[in-house]
Scaffold this motif. Structure first.
Motif, PDB file in Angstrom:
ATOM      1  N   THR A 156       0.827  -1.210   0.000  1.00 30.60           N
ATOM      2  CA  THR A 156       0.000   0.000   0.000  1.00 30.60           C
ATOM      3  C   THR A 156       0.860   1.257   0.000  1.00 30.60           C
ATOM      4  OG1 THR A 156      -0.115  -0.144   2.427  1.00 30.60           O
ATOM      5  CG2 THR A 156      -1.915  -1.144   1.186  1.00 30.60           C
ATOM      6  N   GLY A 157       1.977   1.212  -0.722  1.00 28.73           N
ATOM      7  CA  GLY A 157       2.917   2.327  -0.735  1.00 28.73           C
ATOM      8  C   GLY A 157       2.604   3.388  -1.765  1.00 28.73           C
ATOM      9  N   PHE A 164      -4.410   4.581  -7.414  1.00 30.23           N
ATOM     10  CA  PHE A 164      -5.752   4.775  -6.881  1.00 30.23           C
ATOM     11  C   PHE A 164      -6.205   6.226  -7.029  1.00 30.23           C
ATOM     12  CE2 PHE A 164      -5.083   0.713  -4.716  1.00 30.23           C
ATOM     13  CZ  PHE A 164      -6.362   0.167  -4.731  1.00 30.23           C
ATOM     14  N   GLN A 165      -5.296   7.163  -6.843  1.00 31.65           N
ATOM     15  CA  GLN A 165      -5.666   8.570  -6.869  1.00 31.65           C
ATOM     16  C   GLN A 165      -5.658   9.172  -8.272  1.00 31.65           C
ATOM     17  OE1 GLN A 165      -2.776  10.234  -4.097  1.00 31.65           O
ATOM     18  NE2 GLN A 165      -4.341  10.385  -2.499  1.00 31.65           N
ATOM     19  N   SER A 166      -4.747   8.694  -9.131  1.00 33.60           N
ATOM     20  CA  SER A 166      -4.500   9.383 -10.399  1.00 33.60           C
ATOM     21  C   SER A 166      -5.213   8.785 -11.595  1.00 33.60           C
ATOM     22  CB  SER A 166      -2.984   9.393 -10.690  1.00 33.60           C
ATOM     23  OG  SER A 166      -2.268   9.999  -9.636  1.00 33.60           O
ATOM     24  N   ALA A 189      -5.380  -4.804   1.485  1.00 37.56           N
ATOM     25  CA  ALA A 189      -5.728  -4.356   0.134  1.00 37.56           C
ATOM     26  C   ALA A 189      -7.173  -3.881   0.071  1.00 37.56           C
ATOM     27  CB  ALA A 189      -5.493  -5.495  -0.860  1.00 37.56           C
ATOM     28  N   VAL A 190      -8.067  -4.632   0.728  1.00 34.83           N
ATOM     29  CA  VAL A 190      -9.484  -4.280   0.716  1.00 34.83           C
ATOM     30  C   VAL A 190      -9.716  -2.941   1.404  1.00 34.83           C
ATOM     31  CG1 VAL A 190     -11.740  -4.910   1.654  1.00 34.83           C
ATOM     32  CG2 VAL A 190     -10.334  -6.639   0.523  1.00 34.83           C
ATOM     33  N   GLN A 194     -11.289   0.554  -0.048  1.00 31.45           N
ATOM     34  CA  GLN A 194     -12.452   1.181   0.562  1.00 31.45           C
ATOM     35  C   GLN A 194     -12.163   2.628   0.960  1.00 31.45           C
ATOM     36  OE1 GLN A 194     -13.163  -1.676   3.679  1.00 31.45           O
ATOM     37  NE2 GLN A 194     -14.585  -2.891   2.427  1.00 31.45           N
ATOM     38  N   MET A 195     -10.981   2.869   1.509  1.00 30.55           N
ATOM     39  CA  MET A 195     -10.600   4.226   1.905  1.00 30.55           C
ATOM     40  C   MET A 195     -10.503   5.154   0.694  1.00 30.55           C
ATOM     41  SD  MET A 195      -7.726   3.355   4.816  1.00 30.55           S
ATOM     42  CE  MET A 195      -7.276   5.076   5.072  1.00 30.55           C
TER      43      MET A 195
END
Length: 277
Positions: A156-157, A164-166, A189-190, A194-195
């Motif tokens: 999750t680095g 996820f953001q881009s 990962a889940v 979700q976040m």
């Protein structure tokens, strides 16, 4: 403003006067490109066969008549070109960087296609890695792609966070293996998805068992599957189980993954296609 304010409005429901709405950090796609749906392939740890699953799903969808592509976001450990037997270098044009197209028509972009020598290590810090992933989205000419699969590095680095953001993900596939730590790893990962408010399309268990080619008996070198338990715990749809397959492994090692005939991967692709339609 609340006394305990962390200044992170994205995780706070208070209606204070200083509240700021979360900014949209999605990067714009290359103006010449067209990508209809983007599927991230993630895992909480390395070594579960995430790149293999990414490659197989791209191959299976390509056989269904879709124009598929792979964005290799595992910058420090790129393995997608090897699976497809690609050794050419990506070139540029007035429309952007041109991805390499495989024998069956799958477009691929990976850092190995830009390095002088494909065995050269990528010794970059997080921000540069993240910036490279953004460039693969904004500067590559993705020509009329129906389904893009993004092979992400484990954990999750910086790079997974950047993806996820881009990149506007249609959803993610979580890849796991039948081991005791699997519940905790899948949970990471889940929870990250979700976040970040990214849909979870389902879970695929890789290396689920080994089927003896002589007698057909199933053996479980990594222990009995816990897939149902984990899927129920996190409310995930099971897309499929992929057994250990010597033929598929050999084809991947020799750059011939497009020749793989894998009914379990076909079944997983069926489930995924039904969700994405």
């Amino acid at each position: 403003m609340a006394e305990e304010c962390t200044h992170d409005c994205s995780s706070c429901g208070a209606a204070c006067s200083s509240r700021q709405e979360a900014q949209d950090m999605t990067e714009k796609l290359n103006p010449y490109s067209s990508v209809k749906k983007v599927i991230g392939v993630v895992s909480g740890k390395g070594g579960v066969g995430k790149s293999t699953v990414t490659s197989l799903m791209a191959v299976m969808f390509s056989r269904r008549g879709y124009h598929t592509a792979i964005l290799d976001a595992d910058i420090t450990g790129p393995s997608i070109p090897k699976a497809f037997g690609i050794h050419e270098k990506a070139m540029g044009s007035d429309k952007g960087i041109i991805p390499i197209t495989t024998h069956s028509g799958i477009d691929i972009m990976s850092v190995n296609l830009l390095l002088e020598n494909e065995t050269d290590p990528v010794i970059w810090r997080g921000p540069i890695l993240a910036g490279t992933v953004k460039q693969f989205w904004t500067e590559v000419f993705w020509n009329d792609v129906d389904y893009m699969f993004v092979d992400m590095p484990p954990g999750t680095g910086d790079v997974p966070l950047t993806v996820f953001q881009s990149i506007p993900l249609s959803g993610i596939i979580v890849v796991t293996s039948p081991q005791d730590l699997v519940s905790m790893i899948v949970g990471k990962a889940v929870k990250m998805a979700q976040m970040m408010d990214v849909p979870i399309l389902g879970i695929i268990e890789n290396m689920s068992c080994y089927v003896c080619p002589d007698c057909g008996k199933k053996h479980y070198p990594f222990g009995e599957s816990k897939l149902e338990t984990v899927a129920n715990e996190y409310g995930l749809k099971i897309l499929g189980r992929l057994p250990i397959d010597a033929a598929s492994s050999a084809a991947c090692d020799n750059g011939r993954i497009e020749s793989v005939l894998n009914p379990d991967a076909e079944a997983a692709a069926d489930e995924l296609e039904a969700i994405l339609k």
